[in-house]
Write a protein that holds these residues in place. Structure first.
Motif, mmCIF file in Angstrom:
data_model
loop_
_atom_site.group_PDB
_atom_site.id
_atom_site.type_symbol
_atom_site.label_atom_id
_atom_site.label_comp_id
_atom_site.label_asym_id
_atom_site.label_seq_id
_atom_site.Cartn_x
_atom_site.Cartn_y
_atom_site.Cartn_z
ATOM 1 N N UNK A 71 -38.771 -5.904 48.651
ATOM 2 C CA UNK A 71 -38.094 -6.061 47.346
ATOM 3 C C UNK A 71 -37.450 -4.768 46.858
ATOM 4 N N UNK A 72 -38.119 -3.652 47.099
ATOM 5 C CA UNK A 72 -37.570 -2.367 46.665
ATOM 6 C C UNK A 72 -36.392 -1.948 47.535
ATOM 7 N N UNK A 73 -36.450 -2.242 48.827
ATOM 8 C CA UNK A 73 -35.332 -1.917 49.712
ATOM 9 C C UNK A 73 -34.104 -2.751 49.380
ATOM 10 N N UNK A 74 -34.330 -4.013 49.018
ATOM 11 C CA UNK A 74 -33.212 -4.896 48.698
ATOM 12 C C UNK A 74 -32.427 -4.374 47.500
ATOM 13 N N UNK A 75 -33.122 -3.773 46.559
ATOM 14 C CA UNK A 75 -32.475 -3.228 45.363
ATOM 15 C C UNK A 75 -32.107 -1.751 45.520
ATOM 16 N N UNK A 76 -32.379 -1.206 46.694
ATOM 17 C CA UNK A 76 -32.090 0.202 46.992
ATOM 18 C C UNK A 76 -32.731 1.126 45.958
ATOM 19 N N UNK A 77 -33.988 0.874 45.670
ATOM 20 C CA UNK A 77 -34.682 1.662 44.653
ATOM 21 C C UNK A 77 -36.088 2.024 45.120
ATOM 22 N N UNK A 78 -36.195 2.507 46.342
ATOM 23 C CA UNK A 78 -37.506 2.885 46.875
ATOM 24 C C UNK A 78 -38.134 4.028 46.090
ATOM 25 N N UNK A 79 -37.332 4.991 45.674
ATOM 26 C CA UNK A 79 -37.867 6.163 44.982
ATOM 27 C C UNK A 79 -37.875 6.018 43.471
ATOM 28 N N UNK A 80 -37.449 4.876 42.976
ATOM 29 C CA UNK A 80 -37.335 4.684 41.537
ATOM 30 C C UNK A 80 -38.617 4.151 40.895
ATOM 31 N N UNK A 81 -39.449 3.461 41.683
ATOM 32 C CA UNK A 81 -40.653 2.827 41.163
ATOM 33 C C UNK A 81 -41.867 3.233 41.972
#
Length: 158
Positions: A102-112
């Motif tokens: 889910x985090x990769x799909x939104x390209x936000x691995x380092x955001x959460x």
């Protein structure tokens, strides 16, 4: 030939009254506030809480937003599952990809960052429950994420 004329009785036409349209009263629906606070050593942190399920597994997810100060303290685990880093808890690389999806799909691995408590089922079911819980928490964070996550099939239970 004798023809008989049939007597035609004129029936008065009924005037149809316009149908009454149902008036829908739309109540203002507020999305449930999922932001809760927890006291940490540093102070209060806000998080979004969601539950993910798959087969017999249930995962309770708390999704935190990372701040710039969090990255300076040293890189903590992206996702902690039952007190361990998710790479240690799920030793199989494929299951690690499932948790990250889910985090990769939104390209936000380092955001959460997320903390997860998971119970029941096998390791694959637990990984899918964590994925489902993270996706649902992301939707609570921003409703605009729903379209992309739903299209990817990350919001379906089974």
């Amino acid at each position: 030939m004798v023809t008989k004329k049939a007597k035609i009785k004129a029936k008065p036409k009924k005037v149809k009254e316009p149908k009454k349209q149902a008036v829908l009263e739309i109540e203002e629906v507020k999305t449930p506030v999922a932001v809760e606070e927890t006291t940490n050593g540093n102070g209060k942190e806000k998080y979004f809480s969601a539950v993910g399920r798959r087969k017999e597994s249930v995962a309770r997810v708390r999704l935190f937003t990372k701040k710039a100060s969090d990255m300076a303290d040293g890189e903590k685990a992206l996702v902690q599952v039952n007190g361990k880093d998710y790479t240690q808890y799920f030793s199989d690389v494929n299951l690690q990809y499932v948790v990250e999806s889910p985090l990769k799909k939104l390209k936000s691995l380092n955001r959460f960052k997320a903390t997860v408590l998971v119970k029941g089922g096998g390791s694959r079911g637990q990984a899918d429950a964590v994925k489902h819980g993270i996706a649902r928490a992301l939707v609570l964070f921003d409703i605009n994420f729903r379209k992309k996550l739903k299209k990817s099939g990350l919001l379906t239970r089974d």
